[in-house]
Motif scaffolding. Sequence first.
Motif, PDB file in Angstrom:
ATOM      1  N   TYR A  30     -35.808  28.156 -48.751  1.00  0.00           N
ATOM      2  CA  TYR A  30     -37.058  27.862 -47.943  1.00  0.00           C
ATOM      3  C   TYR A  30     -36.976  28.533 -46.819  1.00  0.00           C
ATOM      4  CZ  TYR A  30     -34.109  24.244 -46.225  1.00  0.00           C
ATOM      5  OH  TYR A  30     -32.795  23.568 -45.787  1.00  0.00           O
ATOM      6  N   PRO A  31     -38.089  28.794 -46.043  1.00  0.00           N
ATOM      7  CA  PRO A  31     -38.170  29.712 -45.011  1.00  0.00           C
ATOM      8  C   PRO A  31     -37.434  28.991 -43.805  1.00  0.00           C
ATOM      9  CG  PRO A  31     -40.413  28.775 -45.567  1.00  0.00           C
ATOM     10  CD  PRO A  31     -39.583  28.411 -46.484  1.00  0.00           C
ATOM     11  N   ASP A  32     -36.744  29.981 -43.034  1.00  0.00           N
ATOM     12  CA  ASP A  32     -36.176  29.478 -42.058  1.00  0.00           C
ATOM     13  C   ASP A  32     -36.943  29.662 -40.543  1.00  0.00           C
ATOM     14  OD1 ASP A  32     -34.568  29.048 -39.641  1.00  0.00           O
ATOM     15  OD2 ASP A  32     -32.868  30.470 -40.444  1.00  0.00           O
ATOM     16  N   VAL A  33     -37.880  28.675 -40.338  1.00  0.00           N
ATOM     17  CA  VAL A  33     -38.785  28.787 -39.300  1.00  0.00           C
ATOM     18  C   VAL A  33     -38.242  28.828 -38.085  1.00  0.00           C
ATOM     19  CG1 VAL A  33     -40.885  27.676 -38.147  1.00  0.00           C
ATOM     20  CG2 VAL A  33     -40.340  27.406 -40.580  1.00  0.00           C
ATOM     21  N   LEU A  34     -36.918  28.275 -37.804  1.00  0.00           N
ATOM     22  CA  LEU A  34     -36.264  28.354 -36.493  1.00  0.00           C
ATOM     23  C   LEU A  34     -35.943  29.853 -36.223  1.00  0.00           C
ATOM     24  CD1 LEU A  34     -34.139  25.269 -36.325  1.00  0.00           C
ATOM     25  CD2 LEU A  34     -35.911  25.821 -35.098  1.00  0.00           C
ATOM     26  N   LEU A  35     -35.498  30.599 -37.154  1.00  0.00           N
ATOM     27  CA  LEU A  35     -35.120  31.821 -37.045  1.00  0.00           C
ATOM     28  C   LEU A  35     -36.202  32.936 -36.593  1.00  0.00           C
ATOM     29  CD1 LEU A  35     -33.033  34.205 -37.354  1.00  0.00           C
ATOM     30  CD2 LEU A  35     -33.679  34.427 -39.728  1.00  0.00           C
ATOM     31  N   ILE A  36     -37.333  32.667 -37.189  1.00  0.00           N
ATOM     32  CA  ILE A  36     -38.669  33.369 -36.865  1.00  0.00           C
ATOM     33  C   ILE A  36     -39.161  33.052 -35.416  1.00  0.00           C
ATOM     34  CG2 ILE A  36     -40.950  33.808 -37.435  1.00  0.00           C
ATOM     35  CD1 ILE A  36     -40.112  33.145 -40.364  1.00  0.00           C
ATOM     36  N   ILE A  37     -39.150  31.913 -35.031  1.00  0.00           N
ATOM     37  CA  ILE A  37     -39.301  31.574 -33.685  1.00  0.00           C
ATOM     38  C   ILE A  37     -38.476  32.139 -32.544  1.00  0.00           C
ATOM     39  CG2 ILE A  37     -39.379  29.428 -31.935  1.00  0.00           C
ATOM     40  CD1 ILE A  37     -40.432  27.625 -34.213  1.00  0.00           C
ATOM     41  N   VAL A  38     -37.020  31.977 -32.975  1.00  0.00           N
ATOM     42  CA  VAL A  38     -36.067  32.800 -31.925  1.00  0.00           C
ATOM     43  C   VAL A  38     -36.346  34.233 -31.863  1.00  0.00           C
ATOM     44  CG1 VAL A  38     -33.368  33.436 -32.012  1.00  0.00           C
ATOM     45  CG2 VAL A  38     -34.148  31.106 -32.216  1.00  0.00           C
ATOM     46  N   VAL A  39     -36.622  34.901 -33.032  1.00  0.00           N
ATOM     47  CA  VAL A  39     -36.990  36.287 -33.185  1.00  0.00           C
ATOM     48  C   VAL A  39     -38.098  36.619 -32.442  1.00  0.00           C
ATOM     49  CG1 VAL A  39     -37.392  38.243 -34.408  1.00  0.00           C
ATOM     50  CG2 VAL A  39     -35.571  36.941 -34.989  1.00  0.00           C
ATOM     51  N   SER A  40     -39.092  36.079 -32.600  1.00  0.00           N
ATOM     52  CA  SER A  40     -40.538  36.233 -31.744  1.00  0.00           C
ATOM     53  C   SER A  40     -40.204  35.896 -30.338  1.00  0.00           C
ATOM     54  CB  SER A  40     -41.677  35.601 -32.448  1.00  0.00           C
ATOM     55  OG  SER A  40     -41.820  35.755 -33.640  1.00  0.00           O
ATOM     56  N   TYR A  41     -39.819  34.865 -30.088  1.00  0.00           N
ATOM     57  CA  TYR A  41     -39.651  34.454 -28.534  1.00  0.00           C
ATOM     58  C   TYR A  41     -38.792  35.709 -28.032  1.00  0.00           C
ATOM     59  CZ  TYR A  41     -38.939  31.442 -24.557  1.00  0.00           C
ATOM     60  OH  TYR A  41     -38.994  31.348 -23.196  1.00  0.00           O
ATOM     61  N   ALA A  42     -37.539  36.090 -28.462  1.00  0.00           N
ATOM     62  CA  ALA A  42     -36.595  36.912 -27.827  1.00  0.00           C
ATOM     63  C   ALA A  42     -37.549  38.184 -27.855  1.00  0.00           C
ATOM     64  CB  ALA A  42     -35.359  37.212 -28.644  1.00  0.00           C
ATOM     65  N   LEU A  43     -38.296  38.632 -28.710  1.00  0.00           N
ATOM     66  CA  LEU A  43     -39.101  40.039 -28.778  1.00  0.00           C
ATOM     67  C   LEU A  43     -40.085  39.776 -27.475  1.00  0.00           C
ATOM     68  CD1 LEU A  43     -39.495  41.013 -32.437  1.00  0.00           C
ATOM     69  CD2 LEU A  43     -38.433  42.416 -30.749  1.00  0.00           C
ATOM     70  N   LEU A  44     -40.461  38.783 -27.405  1.00  0.00           N
ATOM     71  CA  LEU A  44     -41.711  38.577 -26.290  1.00  0.00           C
ATOM     72  C   LEU A  44     -41.260  38.292 -24.962  1.00  0.00           C
ATOM     73  CD1 LEU A  44     -44.112  36.642 -28.705  1.00  0.00           C
ATOM     74  CD2 LEU A  44     -44.168  38.901 -27.940  1.00  0.00           C
ATOM     75  N   SER A  45     -40.045  37.598 -24.940  1.00  0.00           N
ATOM     76  CA  SER A  45     -39.559  37.198 -23.700  1.00  0.00           C
ATOM     77  C   SER A  45     -38.121  37.945 -23.008  1.00  0.00           C
ATOM     78  CB  SER A  45     -39.154  35.742 -23.676  1.00  0.00           C
ATOM     79  OG  SER A  45     -40.313  35.076 -24.088  1.00  0.00           O
ATOM     80  N   GLY A  46     -37.456  38.710 -23.809  1.00  0.00           N
ATOM     81  CA  GLY A  46     -36.446  39.263 -23.370  1.00  0.00           C
ATOM     82  C   GLY A  46     -34.957  38.736 -23.952  1.00  0.00           C
ATOM     83  N   LYS A  47     -33.868  39.165 -23.489  1.00  0.00           N
ATOM     84  CA  LYS A  47     -32.631  38.906 -23.999  1.00  0.00           C
ATOM     85  C   LYS A  47     -31.983  37.473 -23.449  1.00  0.00           C
ATOM     86  CE  LYS A  47     -29.987  41.720 -20.840  1.00  0.00           C
ATOM     87  NZ  LYS A  47     -29.310  42.759 -20.832  1.00  0.00           N
ATOM     88  N   GLU A  48     -32.218  37.092 -22.442  1.00  0.00           N
ATOM     89  CA  GLU A  48     -31.972  35.890 -21.596  1.00  0.00           C
ATOM     90  C   GLU A  48     -32.308  34.821 -22.195  1.00  0.00           C
ATOM     91  OE1 GLU A  48     -33.222  38.524 -19.626  1.00  0.00           O
ATOM     92  OE2 GLU A  48     -31.339  39.434 -18.857  1.00  0.00           O
ATOM     93  N   ASN A  49     -33.923  35.102 -22.375  1.00  0.00           N
ATOM     94  CA  ASN A  49     -34.539  33.844 -22.975  1.00  0.00           C
ATOM     95  C   ASN A  49     -34.216  33.753 -24.475  1.00  0.00           C
ATOM     96  OD1 ASN A  49     -35.913  33.108 -20.676  1.00  0.00           O
ATOM     97  ND2 ASN A  49     -37.510  34.651 -20.899  1.00  0.00           N
ATOM     98  N   GLY A  50     -34.151  34.956 -25.088  1.00  0.00           N
ATOM     99  CA  GLY A  50     -33.697  34.982 -26.437  1.00  0.00           C
ATOM    100  C   GLY A  50     -32.222  34.138 -26.707  1.00  0.00           C
ATOM    101  N   VAL A  51     -31.260  34.729 -25.755  1.00  0.00           N
ATOM    102  CA  VAL A  51     -29.907  33.776 -26.183  1.00  0.00           C
ATOM    103  C   VAL A  51     -30.328  32.380 -26.080  1.00  0.00           C
ATOM    104  CG1 VAL A  51     -27.894  33.554 -24.949  1.00  0.00           C
ATOM    105  CG2 VAL A  51     -28.821  35.969 -25.492  1.00  0.00           C
ATOM    106  N   GLY A  52     -30.909  31.849 -24.918  1.00  0.00           N
ATOM    107  CA  GLY A  52     -31.034  30.462 -24.728  1.00  0.00           C
ATOM    108  C   GLY A  52     -31.889  29.746 -25.873  1.00  0.00           C
TER     109      GLY A  52
END
Length: 161
Positions: A30-52
């Motif tokens: 089943y889809p890994d929604v958390l992974l997609i949120i992490v990837v989208s957030y990191a692409l839109l907010s940068g590496k520091e926010n993406g790591v968090g």
Amino acid sequence: MNVLIWGSVLLITIIIQSTLIPLISIRGIYPDVLLIIVVSYALLSGKENGVGMGFFAGLLQDLASGGIFGIGTLSKLTTGYLFGLAERKVFKEHVLLPILATIVATIFNGLVGMLLLLIFGYKVDLIAALTQNIMPLMGYNLIVAVPIHHAVYRLIKFTAE
């Protein structure tokens, strides 16, 4: 305020991903929604926010899954960092961004998870994991990637105001 909003998003997502989304699984995938949120957030907010975001999403996933603790945390953390590096190099509103990012992220996250299992001494059949787990997961993630990316994009705009 921003931390509360995103913490709530992660908490609601892990609850939905642990309870409702498995009901639509195909062969246990089943889809890994958390992974997609992490990837989208990191692409839109940068590496520091993406790591968090990757750290907390992976931590919640590890706590909810009951599997080997740390695999989700480390794999999502590294995925958030990697995609956060691309933040200034991508056109954030392009429709292909979530599709291409989801393909790469699903493969990368799966490979990091398998590498960590190997480091911990587990035997992993790479070919079987790719064909039976990662590729079907990638297809499922692609179905939900665009709407989730747009929701993350709108929420980032909302919280920035």
